[in-house]
Design a protein around this motif. Structure first.
Motif, short mmCIF file in Angstrom:
data_model
loop_
_atom_site.label_atom_id
_atom_site.label_comp_id
_atom_site.label_asym_id
_atom_site.label_seq_id
_atom_site.Cartn_x
_atom_site.Cartn_y
_atom_site.Cartn_z
N TYR A 198 0.83 -1.22 0.00
CA TYR A 198 0.00 0.00 0.00
C TYR A 198 0.86 1.26 0.00
N LYS A 199 2.09 1.12 -0.44
CA LYS A 199 3.03 2.23 -0.42
C LYS A 199 2.50 3.46 -1.16
N GLU A 200 1.99 3.25 -2.35
CA GLU A 200 1.55 4.39 -3.16
C GLU A 200 0.40 5.13 -2.49
N GLY A 201 -0.52 4.38 -1.89
CA GLY A 201 -1.62 5.02 -1.18
C GLY A 201 -1.14 5.82 0.01
N PHE A 202 -0.20 5.27 0.77
CA PHE A 202 0.35 5.99 1.92
C PHE A 202 1.10 7.24 1.47
N LEU A 203 1.86 7.11 0.39
CA LEU A 203 2.59 8.28 -0.11
C LEU A 203 1.64 9.37 -0.59
N GLY A 204 0.52 8.95 -1.16
CA GLY A 204 -0.50 9.92 -1.57
C GLY A 204 -1.03 10.73 -0.40
N LEU A 205 -1.20 10.07 0.74
CA LEU A 205 -1.65 10.77 1.94
C LEU A 205 -0.58 11.73 2.47
N LEU A 206 0.68 11.31 2.37
CA LEU A 206 1.76 12.14 2.89
C LEU A 206 1.97 13.41 2.08
N LYS A 207 1.56 13.39 0.82
CA LYS A 207 1.75 14.57 -0.04
C LYS A 207 1.02 15.79 0.49
N HIS A 208 0.01 15.56 1.29
CA HIS A 208 -0.76 16.68 1.85
C HIS A 208 -0.16 17.23 3.13
N LEU A 209 0.93 16.62 3.60
CA LEU A 209 1.56 17.08 4.83
C LEU A 209 2.64 18.12 4.52
N PRO A 210 2.97 18.99 5.49
CA PRO A 210 4.10 19.93 5.31
C PRO A 210 5.38 19.18 5.00
N SER A 211 6.23 19.78 4.19
CA SER A 211 7.44 19.10 3.71
C SER A 211 8.36 18.68 4.85
N VAL A 212 8.37 19.44 5.95
CA VAL A 212 9.25 19.10 7.07
C VAL A 212 8.90 17.72 7.64
N LEU A 213 7.64 17.34 7.56
CA LEU A 213 7.22 16.05 8.09
C LEU A 213 7.69 14.88 7.22
N LEU A 214 8.15 15.20 6.02
CA LEU A 214 8.64 14.17 5.10
C LEU A 214 10.15 14.08 5.09
N ASN A 215 10.79 14.83 5.99
CA ASN A 215 12.25 14.78 6.11
C ASN A 215 12.64 13.59 6.98
N PRO A 216 13.53 12.71 6.49
CA PRO A 216 13.92 11.54 7.29
C PRO A 216 14.48 11.90 8.66
N TRP A 217 15.21 13.03 8.74
CA TRP A 217 15.75 13.42 10.05
C TRP A 217 14.63 13.75 11.03
#
Length: 338
Positions: A198-217
Motif C-alpha cells: 500500500y506504499k503508493e496510497g500511503f505516499l499519496g496521503l503524505l503529499k498533503h503534509l508539510p514538507s518538514v514532516l517528510l524529512n527523514p531526520w
C-alpha cells in the motif's frame, strides 16, 4: 542502537543524559524498526526480483544464506577461539557465551536456529544477539513461501498479528510474549509487508503534509523522542513501544522514496553492511576488553570499555567486510542476475 543499549550501564550513570541516550537507543525499538524494514524489503525483492516459483525461492534462499552465514561463520570462529583461550572468563562476563555441550547445541549455534518458542532463553549462544536472527530467518522463510505475496494474504497476516498482540495483553502475559517469542516478530514484519503493498496510497496521503514532516531526520527525531518518553512517562514503556512501531513504518515509508539528507548513498550502504557484523561481535569484544584490559570478570561496564569496544568492533567489522563479504557479494550478485 542495540550496541549502546547493551553496553550502556556506565552511560546510564550520567543521570538525565545517560537515561536519554539509553532510552533513545532502546534495543527493543531498534529491533522493531529493523523487522519492519525487513518485512518491507523481503516482500519487495520477492515480488520484484525473484518471484514465487521454485527457482526464485531457491535464489532468494541462497542470497539470504550468503548474506548472513559466511560472516557469521567467521564470528563463530572468533567466539570459539576466544572462549577457549580465556578459559571461562567470557561465560562469567556473559553467561550465555560458553561452548556447546551437545550435538543439538552445536547445530543451534551453527544454524542460528534455536529450538525454542522463546529463543532468547536458549543457551549457549556463541553470539548472544543471534536469538533475534532465529525470528528473522523464520519470517524470511514464510515471506519466501508467499505469506506476503498479495494484499489480501498480507492483510490477513496483519490482522492475525494484531489479534495475537491483543490476546497477550488481555491475558496479562509477560513482555517477552511481545518481544522475544517467535510470534512477537509477526506484527512488525507484517506491517513492513503491508507497507510495500500500500506504499503508493500511503505516499499519496503524505503529499498533503508539510514538507518538514517528510524529512527523514524529522521522522527519526520523532522516533527518538517517543522512545525517550518511555523512560520518563509512567505507563509509556509498552505504549511507546507500539507507537514507535507505527513511527518505524513512517520512517521506512519515507526512506523508500528519498535518501537521508547529508548522508551519501555509499556511506549509507557501508553502515548497513557493517551493522550486521557489529551486531554479532559486540558482546564478544566487550568481554575481551573488560576482562583483559580492565580485569572485569562480571558485567560491569565503564566508559572506557564501551568506547574501546565500539572502536575495536568497527575495526574487526571492516576487516570482515573486506575479507569475507567482498568475495561473497560477488557471488550474491551472480545469484540475483542468474
Amino acid at each position: 542502537m542495540i550496541y549502546v543499549w547493551h553496553l550502556s550501564n556506565s552511560v546510564g550513570s550520567l543521570c538525565f543524559v545517560g537515561a536519554f541516550i539509553r532510552g533513545a537507543l532502546c534495543c527493543k525499538s531498534s529491533r522493531t524498526w529493523f523487522f519492519v524494514l525487513s518485512g518491507y524489503l523481503m516482500t519487495y525483492i520477492m515480488v520484484n526480483t525473484y518471484g514465487y516459483d521454485s527457482k526464485g525461492m531457491g535464489k532468494f534462499a541462497l542470497n539470504r544464506f550468503l548474506r548472513l552465514y559466511p560472516a557469521y561463520m567467521f564470528v563463530l570462529f572468533l567466539s570459539v577461539t576466544t572462549i577457549i583461550l580465556m578459559d571461562g572468563m567470557i561465560e562469567i562476563y556473559k553467561p550465555a557465551m560458553f561452548l556447546p555441550r551437545s550435538l543439538h547445541e552445536i547445530i543451534e549455534n551453527i544454524s542460528m536456529i534455536y529450538f525454542s518458542f522463546s529463543p532468547i532463553t536458549v543457551e549457549p549462544r556463541l553470539s548472544p544477539p543471534t536469538w533475534a536472527l532465529t525470528l528473522e530467518l523464520i519470517y524470511y522463510c514464510l515471506i519466501c513461501l508467499g505469506l506476503s505475496k498479495t494484499r489480501k494474504i498480507t492483510l490477513i497476516w496483519v490482522a492475525l498479528s494484531v489479534c495475537y498482540t491483543l490476546f497477550t495483553l488481555y491475558k496479562g502475559y509477560g513482555k517477552e510474549y511481545r518481544y522475544a517469542m517467535m510470534l512477537s516478530g509477526s506484527l512488525p514484519f507484517s506491517l513492513g509487508a503491508l507497507l510495500y503493498h500500500y506504499k503508493e496510497g500511503f505516499l499519496g496521503l503524505l503529499k498533503h503534509l508539510p514538507s518538514v514532516l517528510l524529512n527523514p531526520w524529522f521522522a527519526m527525531t520523532v522516533f527518538v523522542l517517543n522512545t525517550v518518553s518511555r523512560v520518563y512517562i509512567p505507563g509509556m514503556w509498552w505504549l511507546g513501544f507500539y507507537t514507535n512501531l507505527l513511527v518505524a513504518v513512517y520512517i521506512v515509508l519515507i526512506l523508500s522514496e528519498k535518501n537521508i539528507p547529508g548522508v551519501s548513498s555509499r556511506l549509507d550502504y557501508k553502515v548497513g553492511e557493517l551493522s550486521y557484523h557489529i551486531y554479532l561481535l559486540h558482546w564478544l569484544v566487550a568481554a575481551v576488553i573488560a576482562g583483559k584490559l580492565f580485569g572485569i570478570e562480571v558485567f560491569v561496564v565503564n566508559h572506557w570499555v564501551t568506547a574501546l569496544t565500539l572502536v575495536a568492533t568497527i575495526f574487526i567489522s571492516v576487516f570482515i567486510s573486506k575479507v569475507v563479504d567482498a568475495p561473497v557479494n560477488y557471488l550474491r550478485k551472480k545469484v540475483r542476475e542468474g
